[in-house]
Write a protein that holds these residues in place. Sequence first.
Motif, short mmCIF file in Angstrom:
data_model
loop_
_atom_site.label_atom_id
_atom_site.label_comp_id
_atom_site.label_asym_id
_atom_site.label_seq_id
_atom_site.Cartn_x
_atom_site.Cartn_y
_atom_site.Cartn_z
N ASP A 192 10.27 -7.02 14.53
CA ASP A 192 9.19 -7.32 13.85
C ASP A 192 8.55 -6.31 13.78
O ASP A 192 8.76 -5.23 14.12
CB ASP A 192 8.06 -7.77 14.82
N ARG B 238 12.08 -9.00 17.97
CA ARG B 238 11.12 -9.70 18.32
C ARG B 238 11.71 -10.53 19.38
O ARG B 238 12.90 -11.50 19.50
CB ARG B 238 11.60 -10.46 17.02
N ARG C 284 9.25 -16.44 20.89
CA ARG C 284 7.46 -17.24 21.06
C ARG C 284 6.74 -17.84 21.84
O ARG C 284 7.70 -18.80 22.19
CB ARG C 284 6.79 -18.29 19.32
N ARG C 285 5.91 -17.61 22.15
CA ARG C 285 5.94 -18.44 23.86
C ARG C 285 4.72 -18.81 23.74
O ARG C 285 3.62 -18.55 23.04
CB ARG C 285 5.42 -17.67 24.62
N ASN D 292 1.07 -16.95 23.54
CA ASN D 292 0.87 -15.95 22.36
C ASN D 292 -0.19 -16.72 21.42
O ASN D 292 -0.94 -16.13 20.66
CB ASN D 292 2.08 -15.80 21.90
N ASP D 293 -0.22 -18.14 21.37
CA ASP D 293 -1.12 -18.62 20.67
C ASP D 293 -2.55 -18.66 20.79
O ASP D 293 -3.67 -19.04 20.21
CB ASP D 293 -0.79 -19.93 20.63
#
Lengths: 281, 89
Positions: free
Chosen positions: B21, B80, B83-84, B87-88
């Motif tokens: 990223d 990278r 995603r966890r 994170n949202d």
Amino acid sequence: MVIPAQTLRHTFLRHNKKFPHVWCPGCGNGIIMAALLRAIYRLDVSKDDIVLASGIGCSGRMPTYLDFNTLHTTHGRALTFATGVKLARPSLNVVAIMGDGDATAIGGNHFIHAARRNLNLTAIIINNSIYGMTGGQYSPTTPFGARSTTSVYGHIEHDFSIAELAVTAGASFVARATVYHAELMDRLIEQAIRKRGFAVVEVISNCHVQYGRRNNLGGAVEMIRRFKEQAVHVDRAEKMSAEELRGKITIGVLTDRELPISTEEYKKVRERARAARGGKV
Amino acid sequence: MTTPQEKTTTTAADRKKKLYDVSFYHDWCKACGICMAFCPREIILADRAGKPEITDPDRCVGCRFCELHCPDFAITVSERTPRRRRNDV
């Protein structure tokens, strides 16, 4: 070892200063500052044990942004202040950051004699071939025929090589890099700071605003791309003739030798003098 | 028995491709264009303000040239991570 820019930002920059920094877009000084920080990060010494001294010019702004012990001194006198710091507190790592005019014109004598004296200092000299901050006057490293505000119809004097001057003057460690070779540059700066003795790293940088524009060399990108084409590593340069090396930049370690260090010799002199006086001070 | 030479000749399919990223800190960016010009995959493109943006980060090979040559400390390249949910937030 990968050191993210984020780590450098958070660890070494002074956040009470105004960022982004004062240099023009694409200026090599920022790349050199990042390389210096990566080298210091790898050294793994406390921030309190590092002293940065700088003179006047664009390069002089560098220590003001960095969270070490810093000195922003008068024009050409970065090395003299650094010498004073080193003599008073020999345990500190002292780095002087200078521009080409700062180191070789105004502070030319200081530079030669600091190299001759061989104090345990590191000098980083940013060579952009011009006095950028004061308005683009020619400097001792402006090439023959180049245009500047004080040589509008072409420069009539010849330039000289800072690294070769340092070798002749007696520095222990002399290296050269360009801003394109950022990784090589931070390795060389790390080696220079670790080196016991006077260490010089000359970094060829771009001044596209004052130098590039007047000489049709393009912007930052074009100038940095030209460094990539001009650079020849020392090992390869040895096999090339003088004719082939014309217009090229030799990069890498030019000299690495062991010489007596001024501060240690001074300690010995003091002991000899004390012994001659029968142990009395 | 495999010799060391055979071991090095793994195909691209054997290796799991690493993804990176690239984050740009636009507040410090001066739009000098060094990252866009020197990116070996030519994936860093200018947005409307002339500042860099990446539309296809999966193509980044993680050479970190842009990070090393950014004069303004405005680029960070990181591997990278999965995603966890946190994170949202």
